[in-house]
Scaffold this motif. Structure first.
Motif, mmCIF file in Angstrom:
data_model
loop_
_atom_site.group_PDB
_atom_site.id
_atom_site.type_symbol
_atom_site.label_atom_id
_atom_site.label_comp_id
_atom_site.label_asym_id
_atom_site.label_seq_id
_atom_site.Cartn_x
_atom_site.Cartn_y
_atom_site.Cartn_z
ATOM 1 N N LYS A 129 49.026 66.256 10.564
ATOM 2 C CA LYS A 129 49.179 67.609 10.013
ATOM 3 C C LYS A 129 48.894 68.669 11.079
ATOM 4 O O LYS A 129 49.606 69.666 11.187
ATOM 5 N N ILE A 130 47.859 68.444 11.858
ATOM 6 C CA ILE A 130 47.526 69.382 12.945
ATOM 7 C C ILE A 130 48.651 69.399 13.971
ATOM 8 O O ILE A 130 49.073 70.462 14.445
ATOM 9 N N LEU A 131 49.159 68.231 14.315
ATOM 10 C CA LEU A 131 50.245 68.134 15.279
ATOM 11 C C LEU A 131 51.502 68.823 14.760
ATOM 12 O O LEU A 131 52.182 69.529 15.521
ATOM 13 N N ASP A 132 51.810 68.667 13.481
ATOM 14 C CA ASP A 132 52.957 69.355 12.886
ATOM 15 C C ASP A 132 52.790 70.864 12.953
ATOM 16 O O ASP A 132 53.742 71.595 13.250
ATOM 17 N N THR A 133 51.588 71.353 12.700
ATOM 18 C CA THR A 133 51.325 72.791 12.768
ATOM 19 C C THR A 133 51.521 73.316 14.185
ATOM 20 O O THR A 133 52.128 74.371 14.392
ATOM 21 N N VAL A 134 51.051 72.573 15.161
ATOM 22 C CA VAL A 134 51.195 72.990 16.561
ATOM 23 C C VAL A 134 52.666 73.017 16.956
ATOM 24 O O VAL A 134 53.145 73.973 17.580
ATOM 25 N N PHE A 135 53.412 71.974 16.600
ATOM 26 C CA PHE A 135 54.826 71.937 16.958
ATOM 27 C C PHE A 135 55.633 73.005 16.227
ATOM 28 O O PHE A 135 56.576 73.558 16.784
ATOM 29 N N PHE A 136 55.270 73.316 14.987
ATOM 30 C CA PHE A 136 55.947 74.389 14.260
ATOM 31 C C PHE A 136 55.720 75.727 14.963
ATOM 32 O O PHE A 136 56.649 76.518 15.140
ATOM 33 N N ALA A 137 54.491 75.980 15.382
ATOM 34 C CA ALA A 137 54.176 77.230 16.087
ATOM 35 C C ALA A 137 54.921 77.293 17.423
ATOM 36 O O ALA A 137 55.449 78.354 17.797
#
Length: 165
Positions: A25-33
């Protein structure tokens, strides 16, 4: 863990336990940003490039005013002049897009070589889909930002255009 770290109060933990789902989830948030940032930078670049194309087309229309007047005086239709200048704008932007795609592929290979020099086996690739989208956006920028100067050229009066020379 608390016994090993000599922690009596559970509120004083000096460690954290995370699951792989939380990490994803953290990785998805970083890649989305990161994707949002890259999209914003790309959009700004397209607008700046479009304004540059518009300026080039305005200069082209201004320098070729006599030619436009001459064509219109011998019977050229507004639509043919509009299409001529639109084709020029599209050509310029697609040429810029091709140069950008070439430079992007060169930098991609340089990125692979840089990663390999640090011992990482990274395989970066450029898909045909991304090349087609890049060329399509280049043409779209040419149409959008080249339309107004081309329309201005097509709407010129032949008498006034011939008088300016």
């Amino acid at each position: 863990m608390r016994t090993r770290h000599n922690i009596k109060n559970p509120d004083d933990d000096d460690f954290a336990v995370s699951s792989i789902i939380e990490f994803l989830k953290i990785l998805d948030t970083v890649f989305f940003a990161l994707n949002a940032l890259l999209l914003a930078l790309t959009s700004i670049s397209l607008v700046v490039g479009g304004v540059g194309i518009m300026n080039v087309m305005y200069v082209s229309v201004a320098e070729r005013t006599f030619e436009i007047g001459l064509k219109k005086s011998v019977g050229a239709k507004n639509k043919s002049i509009l299409m001529q200048f639109l084709a020029e704008a599209i050509f310029l932007t697609i040429l810029g897009g091709i140069i950008g795609i070439f430079l992007g592929s060169v930098f991609t290979k340089l990125g692979e070589l840089a990663a390999a020099s640090f011992g990482y086996d990274v395989n970066l690739s450029i898909t045909w889909w991304s090349v087609a989208v890049g060329a399509g956006f280049s043409a779209l920028v040419g149409i959008i930002f080249g339309y107004y100067p081309a329309r201005k050229a097509s709407q010129m009066s032949p008498m006034e255009a011939l008088r300016k020379e």
